[in-house]
Design an enzyme around this catalytic site. Sequence first.
Site, short mmCIF file in Angstrom:
data_model
loop_
_atom_site.label_atom_id
_atom_site.label_comp_id
_atom_site.label_asym_id
_atom_site.label_seq_id
_atom_site.Cartn_x
_atom_site.Cartn_y
_atom_site.Cartn_z
CD GLU A 1 -75.38 -4.80 14.26
OE1 GLU A 1 -75.08 -6.01 14.84
OE2 GLU A 1 -75.41 -3.54 14.11
CD GLU B 1 -77.01 -4.47 19.21
OE1 GLU B 1 -76.72 -3.94 20.17
OE2 GLU B 1 -77.01 -5.36 18.64
C1 GAL Z 1 -73.86 -5.67 17.73
C2 GAL Z 1 -73.23 -4.36 17.17
C3 GAL Z 1 -72.58 -4.49 16.17
C4 GAL Z 1 -71.41 -4.83 17.29
C5 GAL Z 1 -71.85 -6.46 17.15
C6 GAL Z 1 -70.74 -7.37 17.58
O1 GAL Z 1 -74.73 -6.04 18.79
O2 GAL Z 1 -74.34 -3.52 17.33
O3 GAL Z 1 -72.02 -2.64 16.70
O4 GAL Z 1 -70.97 -4.34 18.84
O5 GAL Z 1 -73.22 -6.47 18.02
O6 GAL Z 1 -71.58 -8.98 17.77
#
Ligand code: GAL
Length: 821
Positions: free
Chosen positions: A531, A457
């Site tokens: 994620e 990101e």
């Molecule tokens: C994502 C990020 C993670 C964490 C997560 C929290 O955007 O890659 O490291 O921050 O959000 O929701």
Amino acid sequence: MRPSRRVILQGSAGAVAALSLGAFAPAEAAQAVQASSSRRTRLDHDWRFALGHAQDPARDFDFGLDQATYAKAGRKVASAAAAGFDDSGWRSVRLPHDWAIDLPFVANPNPPPVGEDDPKAAHGFKPLGREHPETSVGWYRHTLDLPADLAGKRLSLEFDGAFRDVVVLLNGFIVHEHEGGYSPFRVDITDIAAPGELNVLTVRVDASLGEGWFYEGAGLYRHVWLVATDPVHVPQWGVMVRAEPVGTDARAAVVIDLKNEADPEAVCQVDMRVVDSDGVQVAEDTATTTLAGWNEAQVERTLTWHRVRLWSTGTPHLYRLIAEVRVDGRLVDRYEQPFGVRTAVFDAARGFFLNGQPLKLLGACCHQDHAGVGAAIPDRLQVWRLEQLKAMGCNAYRASHNPPTPELMDACDAMGILVITETRRMASDDAALAELEALVRRDRNRPSVIAWSIGNEEQAIQGTERGARIATTMVRLINQLDPTRPTTAALDQDFGEGVSPAVDILGFNYRTPLMEGYHARVPTQPILGSETGSTVQTRGEYVRDDARHIVPAYDTEHPWWASTAEAWWTLAAERPYIAGGFIWTGFDYRGEPTPFNRWPSVASYFGAMDSCGFPKDNYWYYRAWWRPEPLVHLFPHWNWAGREGEAIPVWVHANVDRVELFLNGRSLGSKDVVANRHLEWSVPYAPGVIEARGFKDGRALAPVRRETAGVASRIALTGDRTRLRADGQDVSMLKVEILDAQGRPVPAAAEPVTFDVSGPARIIGVGNGNPVSHEADRATTRLTFNGLAQAILQTDRTGGSITVTARAPGLRPSTLQLRAA
Ligand code: GAL
């Protein structure tokens, strides 16, 4: 002849060597590291620690005073680096060590208006950073008693990582500086060290600058090693094994680096042997080369053998390549390199294949901190955490967002867990590329690693031409160092733009519904959920309470960019072209307390498990659908005094055919289970027993009950292991549960439990999984949170029996007997 265990351990280069003794034996892993110290000795013990100061030299042991730091070698760098310096007032510590754990939680004196996120929340409200000069610099001292027979050896220190910006001094001389908080570094100390004498090792660590947007810890939170070799030796990470199955045989291309750090030319003979996990030799070869003084060379051989035993998630078979280097017939070095034989392929249309078999990646993203100890995770706790993930059904781990410790990687190799490992910075400056190179060199022999992630990101570059150039440079370097594995990057937008085409596999952070369209648009690129999900939950809570910063543990609440567990997994499970996903996150971690992002929350709510590894209800969702065993999980608890007659949502995560629900013996109806979905009833509350009966293939499973509990009456103390190694490192994970007089768990119990230890062990940290708790981690007392608390018991270096008693006022205590040997 089959070598004895002792023989196998002698001279092994790392922890994994010992793990190849057969079935995974975590208890033996760390011991092997110490027993195998022909080249390497771990320096975990006998360190002293004190805070310095990031601005004031007078409070920073004169570091930087009068701008004298680099003026004259070995002079006036810091008073603490002098041999005669009195460090008796410093705290005595063991590595791994994270001093942020001992700092209090500190609220932002100038918080933003209500409704806005507090920028101090991200790192978890610890007083680290440029605004906190008095708690952001740490000093370590260690006396290296170097035996006289090390004279003539090449000596170095290997740091597995330190947070961050490190100055290493030996005998008052600066021998190394290293900034990155997650990358390993090596320090040659041969010229400065004095064998036969006491040598003073001093390390200044400055955690003022952050590298992440989450809790990162502070200090020597990973191991430090002393390495002694002959002038002619295999350098760090100097063995590369690329192994593949060929039918039922195996072929391993072996490349061994050699270094000659002396004047005379050396004619080297390198004997290579491949040994299986039973210690049986399956292949051998020999190479010779001549090394001019102060020169390097490589030897290469391809070794083959029959009846390959493949590495897989079910049978993570590890081989070892043992390289022995001889000069004029004299053995000068022995280097062991574990490796595995497997194929790992991402197919854009059909997903991931391990050894030719389709395998959905059932992954978890994880940070590197745990309750009680922060970033300083003992090796056995690394293993324990992975055991919890495996128990949930995970077969894959994403090291978000930095290279993890080598011990975590060793455990993934040994336990059959697939890894996407990630460099911290998506950048192509020299320092970032050096960190990326260290990551790949360190981990490229590991069968667990299936992809290199170049970043996460990076909103300023991920969709741009500049981002594409950076990614291309990073990918080029990876391909040079390891052409066998694909690259990936985790994006949250700009899918298809910028860095997307520069990497092999595109990672989607959340946005699972966009994957279908992307696949249709770019059918040639493999995709995965880097994620996924991200339900926010407080363990054991079922009603949202913004005033107390509580989110319910139903699979209902998630940030706007994310989804529930059920929403992403129902999508991903049914689409073969989605290689799998990595949930955000396996465990709660410090910092990032979404959805509140303000004081008093100091830790995240994302985990399927809390920061102690206690399951939340979503753990059972994944376990139901990621593991084959029949499962029925019923929640919430059944203590709702004052809400009699009110409708309570009752959920079941189950992978059986049908579930029937009962309240106090009366059926509330049965429901068919739909794959990957939960069941839900609305039940007017009456105290007593709520019960779920699952049926599979016409058979009834044992009923699952939640009972209305009475008042807290006693403590139940258990440990994950009661036979420990007396090595000053091994840990038992102790769990405290509060029960009523009938032995029923008391769901909301908040009891101050004290742990008394007698015998050669100590409590190194406590926790309870409450993201709002500001209690001390390094303590022997902890409130239970919703009935549970955890203590981490670590052995000393002497054996004996250990008794731990957990007590709380008014409750019957509980005692646990352990043994360290
Ligand atoms: C994502 C990020 C993670 C964490 C997560 C929290 O955007 O890659 O490291 O921050 O959000 O929701």
